[in-house]
Design a protein around this motif. Sequence first.
Motif, PDB file in Angstrom:
ATOM      1  N   VAL A 643       0.859  -1.184   0.000  1.00  0.00           N
ATOM      2  CA  VAL A 643       0.000   0.000   0.000  1.00  0.00           C
ATOM      3  C   VAL A 643       0.892   1.229   0.000  1.00  0.00           C
ATOM      4  O   VAL A 643       1.709   1.424   0.913  1.00  0.00           O
ATOM      5  CB  VAL A 643      -0.937   0.003   1.232  1.00  0.00           C
ATOM      6  N   GLY A 644       0.776   2.075  -1.047  1.00  0.00           N
ATOM      7  CA  GLY A 644       1.626   3.250  -1.194  1.00  0.00           C
ATOM      8  C   GLY A 644       1.544   4.203  -0.018  1.00  0.00           C
ATOM      9  O   GLY A 644       0.612   4.169   0.791  1.00  0.00           O
ATOM     10  N   SER A 645       2.525   5.126   0.046  1.00  0.00           N
ATOM     11  CA  SER A 645       2.649   6.012   1.204  1.00  0.00           C
ATOM     12  C   SER A 645       1.520   7.017   1.295  1.00  0.00           C
ATOM     13  O   SER A 645       1.304   7.604   2.348  1.00  0.00           O
ATOM     14  CB  SER A 645       3.997   6.739   1.154  1.00  0.00           C
ATOM     15  N   ASP A 646       0.758   7.229   0.212  1.00  0.00           N
ATOM     16  CA  ASP A 646      -0.285   8.251   0.224  1.00  0.00           C
ATOM     17  C   ASP A 646      -1.651   7.619  -0.056  1.00  0.00           C
ATOM     18  O   ASP A 646      -2.478   8.196  -0.742  1.00  0.00           O
ATOM     19  CB  ASP A 646       0.040   9.320  -0.829  1.00  0.00           C
ATOM     20  N   VAL A 647      -1.902   6.394   0.489  1.00  0.00           N
ATOM     21  CA  VAL A 647      -3.077   5.616   0.111  1.00  0.00           C
ATOM     22  C   VAL A 647      -3.792   5.093   1.368  1.00  0.00           C
ATOM     23  O   VAL A 647      -3.137   4.704   2.333  1.00  0.00           O
ATOM     24  CB  VAL A 647      -2.682   4.421  -0.792  1.00  0.00           C
ATOM     25  N   GLY A 667      -1.389   3.397   4.059  1.00  0.00           N
ATOM     26  CA  GLY A 667       0.013   3.311   3.677  1.00  0.00           C
ATOM     27  C   GLY A 667       0.878   4.363   4.374  1.00  0.00           C
ATOM     28  O   GLY A 667       0.372   5.307   4.990  1.00  0.00           O
ATOM     29  N   PRO A 668       2.225   4.211   4.296  1.00  0.00           N
ATOM     30  CA  PRO A 668       2.879   3.096   3.593  1.00  0.00           C
ATOM     31  C   PRO A 668       2.836   1.831   4.426  1.00  0.00           C
ATOM     32  O   PRO A 668       3.019   1.872   5.625  1.00  0.00           O
ATOM     33  CB  PRO A 668       4.320   3.602   3.414  1.00  0.00           C
ATOM     34  N   LYS A 669       2.570   0.682   3.771  1.00  0.00           N
ATOM     35  CA  LYS A 669       2.500  -0.574   4.482  1.00  0.00           C
ATOM     36  C   LYS A 669       2.757  -1.716   3.501  1.00  0.00           C
ATOM     37  O   LYS A 669       2.289  -1.713   2.375  1.00  0.00           O
ATOM     38  CB  LYS A 669       1.119  -0.757   5.110  1.00  0.00           C
ATOM     39  N   VAL A 670       3.548  -2.719   3.963  1.00  0.00           N
ATOM     40  CA  VAL A 670       3.731  -3.975   3.244  1.00  0.00           C
ATOM     41  C   VAL A 670       3.224  -5.074   4.177  1.00  0.00           C
ATOM     42  O   VAL A 670       3.760  -5.250   5.261  1.00  0.00           O
ATOM     43  CB  VAL A 670       5.206  -4.236   2.866  1.00  0.00           C
ATOM     44  N   VAL A 671       2.140  -5.766   3.756  1.00  0.00           N
ATOM     45  CA  VAL A 671       1.515  -6.774   4.603  1.00  0.00           C
ATOM     46  C   VAL A 671       1.716  -8.135   3.940  1.00  0.00           C
ATOM     47  O   VAL A 671       1.357  -8.330   2.784  1.00  0.00           O
ATOM     48  CB  VAL A 671       0.012  -6.500   4.786  1.00  0.00           C
ATOM     49  N   VAL A 672       2.308  -9.082   4.676  1.00  0.00           N
ATOM     50  CA  VAL A 672       2.582 -10.419   4.161  1.00  0.00           C
ATOM     51  C   VAL A 672       1.750 -11.418   4.960  1.00  0.00           C
ATOM     52  O   VAL A 672       1.599 -11.289   6.181  1.00  0.00           O
ATOM     53  CB  VAL A 672       4.087 -10.751   4.253  1.00  0.00           C
ATOM     54  N   VAL A 702      11.971   1.671  -3.352  1.00  0.00           N
ATOM     55  CA  VAL A 702      11.164   0.835  -2.480  1.00  0.00           C
ATOM     56  C   VAL A 702      11.625   0.969  -1.035  1.00  0.00           C
ATOM     57  O   VAL A 702      10.828   1.108  -0.111  1.00  0.00           O
ATOM     58  CB  VAL A 702      11.207  -0.631  -2.941  1.00  0.00           C
ATOM     59  N   GLN A 703      12.947   0.944  -0.828  1.00  0.00           N
ATOM     60  CA  GLN A 703      13.461   1.044   0.535  1.00  0.00           C
ATOM     61  C   GLN A 703      13.082   2.370   1.190  1.00  0.00           C
ATOM     62  O   GLN A 703      12.744   2.430   2.366  1.00  0.00           O
ATOM     63  CB  GLN A 703      14.989   0.892   0.529  1.00  0.00           C
ATOM     64  N   GLN A 704      13.102   3.457   0.409  1.00  0.00           N
ATOM     65  CA  GLN A 704      12.762   4.760   0.974  1.00  0.00           C
ATOM     66  C   GLN A 704      11.270   4.830   1.318  1.00  0.00           C
ATOM     67  O   GLN A 704      10.898   5.408   2.335  1.00  0.00           O
ATOM     68  CB  GLN A 704      13.115   5.870  -0.035  1.00  0.00           C
ATOM     69  N   GLN A 705      10.430   4.302   0.468  1.00  0.00           N
ATOM     70  CA  GLN A 705       8.984   4.416   0.704  1.00  0.00           C
ATOM     71  C   GLN A 705       8.481   3.398   1.722  1.00  0.00           C
ATOM     72  O   GLN A 705       7.528   3.663   2.449  1.00  0.00           O
ATOM     73  CB  GLN A 705       8.220   4.232  -0.608  1.00  0.00           C
ATOM     74  N   SER A 709      10.010  -0.675   9.348  1.00  0.00           N
ATOM     75  CA  SER A 709       8.907  -0.539  10.311  1.00  0.00           C
ATOM     76  C   SER A 709       7.548  -0.670   9.655  1.00  0.00           C
ATOM     77  O   SER A 709       6.552  -0.886  10.328  1.00  0.00           O
ATOM     78  CB  SER A 709       9.002   0.811  11.024  1.00  0.00           C
ATOM     79  N   THR A 710       7.466  -0.521   8.319  1.00  0.00           N
ATOM     80  CA  THR A 710       6.164  -0.606   7.637  1.00  0.00           C
ATOM     81  C   THR A 710       5.869  -2.017   7.162  1.00  0.00           C
ATOM     82  O   THR A 710       4.818  -2.251   6.594  1.00  0.00           O
ATOM     83  CB  THR A 710       6.137   0.347   6.433  1.00  0.00           C
ATOM     84  N   ARG A 711       6.753  -2.980   7.384  1.00  0.00           N
ATOM     85  CA  ARG A 711       6.592  -4.336   6.851  1.00  0.00           C
ATOM     86  C   ARG A 711       6.097  -5.250   7.976  1.00  0.00           C
ATOM     87  O   ARG A 711       6.807  -5.489   8.940  1.00  0.00           O
ATOM     88  CB  ARG A 711       7.908  -4.839   6.271  1.00  0.00           C
TER      89      ARG A 711
END
Length: 737
Positions: A643-647, A667-672, A702-705, A709-711
């Motif tokens: 999920v993008g940083s502005d979503v 966002g920003p979030k990476v959910v596994v 990708v690393q910057q966005q 902590s967002t994963r």
Amino acid sequence: MNSTRLPLTIALFATLAIFIVIADHKPARAADGVCGVAADAPSHGRPNSNLCSVGTSTPVNTTGNIKGTPPYTGEVPAYWSWRCNPSGAGATVDCTAPVKYVFCGGTMNPSSPWQSCPNDLIAVSPAWSSSSNCTFSGGMVKEATLGNTCKSTAGQCGAANGVPASTAPPANSLCAQGFASGVSGSGPWSWTCDGIGGSYIDDHCNAPLLIVGACGPANGTTVSSKPTSGLCSSGSPTTVSGSGPWTWDCNGNGSANASCSANKILPINGACGPANGQDLTAAPSGGDLCSAGSASTVAGTGPWSWTCSGANGGSDASCSATLCGGPPPVDAACGPADGQTYATATQVNAGGLCNPGTSANVSGSGPWNWTCAGENGGSNAACSAAVATTFNGSCKSYGGTYSSQPASTTSSGCTSGTYVDYGNTTAAWRWQCAGGGAPTGSTATCTALKVTTVNGVCGSANGTTVSSAPTSNLCSTGTASAVSGTGPWNWSCNGSGTPAGTNASCSAAKQTAACIPQGQPVPPGQTQCPTAACHIQVSGLIFSGTGNSCCGSVVGESDIYSSTVGAGDYPQSAPTDLVSNGDACPGPDYSYCEFSCPDPLGGNCPGYVANTANPPYDFSSSSFMQQYPFSRAAFYTFDAIVVGSDVTLTIYNGENYSGGVLTTIVGPKVVVNEFWNPSSSIFSGNSYYQNWRTQGTWNTTVQQQFPLSTRIWSNNPSPTKNMHTWSRGRSLKVQCN
């Protein structure tokens, strides 16, 4: 009482004093309840008088308890209690009086009518029947010689028990033995006779309300049949006997019964009077008509006839008398046609010229005059009828349709009669043409059709480019037809009314572009292209580099088995007509597998999704992906989402945003999927897992966005742990913040 007993006596009365409640003697308001002199006065029996000096007492109950101390045992009620309720709005006051008991050394046996006291009998009690070894003072047992017994008495109802009464029974009739409680009720009444001494056996008593039998309104009447209602005003009626007169009794619940009766009406037969059968010079009247019964009107002019009617079911009598010396004179009178208005002489004659009397028929065009001749020398009558001037209302004819009312006056609306506005309807202008003359002519109702034309006009869906057939905003006016085609889609907006409105042909093109670039307006049904900050990406698996191109995608990066979409509303997360199968990884007839081939966990490909749509879905098409964001993870392969940083991403339980919200991710979030939690050994030594956890070799953007902590795993904070079930049968909204 000797000195050796004095400490025991003092100890007992000290124990009783602990349980005595001192009444609150604050000055009461004028309208408050006030306890009577029975309050605070020790009593073995339930007090039944002097309960309240102001107000009405409730029934007397017991409250609290006295628990004896050795050598006194047992637990008994401590107080009599009641309330004094004022008659007005004042306060209710609680009242109590201590219960008197006989205490014996050792254990008392309340169930026995006789008790042995191993020590002296101590304390105050109401008088008992006793042996000669019990000492009394002032009617109360004071003590008994060691080892002797004193008799207790069970409560027993008095003479008032079961006897009907009109008022509450007097105190001296309540109990034969024991102490009477307060009498409760207003008829029936109830009270209790409390046992005295060591007896705890009470007797419960009652007296019913006295019912005195009294005859009802049927008593003393004269009727034609046996009475069945109104027999008694009080008491129970017996069966009505006799055949007239009739008799019955009204029985109370005492000895006061009433005897009642009703008389029978006798029939009266009609009988002719002295005029019957006589030759008379004038019509009979008055008492000459009937000797019994009621006389009817005398009919005829000689002979005469009349009826004497019976009463109460009696028979009637027919009577008559003849004329003596010839018929009497009859004066003529005009008939119903006199004074009326007619169009022709025929109508006058038919209306009735004379009554009584005779006349020749009238003729001519009117007005008409005639004479009614008397009979037997009677007088004549002059009669007349006027000529009719009746005219009926009729409408002017208006064909076609009109945008305004075409008739508003007599000259514009009527060919005959007077114009009257009648009130318009949605479809027509209306008025009336009222008739006139004498008699008044009929009224005609007139109409002219309104112009109600409605032309069909296409709605806002016309001319749009959409991904599916439009279902709303088809027409701004008119009635929409069914939408046809598979893209473009066509429909018509049909006109209506009078004259019939025109139809409009409408259409919408099928969406061909994958998405609308940033900075360009977004037509209805399309979505914005993803940007670095506003997008979501769906991954089928978190594995990559399996050596097989059939399946597999990378979290946080794009490949052909990941879906990346921009802002928009997505009513379907994935197609609904894909078929799951369990064969090995298929050939070119199918687009992708559920899992990578070979399975990274070992074994064969556990299943695939057959592309059975007609025409077949193009899973590599960007427009297809924009319509179905989860299309490449349609069958239990939803393993990660970016999920993008502005979503803000909202996923709904059902399609078309139904069933409530499944989860919301900002966002920003990476959910596994937690299925791949590090506790599983499958990650051991896996470079991609290490990259995901430690940022490793992810590209710089990708690393910057998406910093570490967002994963997160799908069990924190998402309410649904297993992401596999998210993929199909859902809907979602992607909103740029």
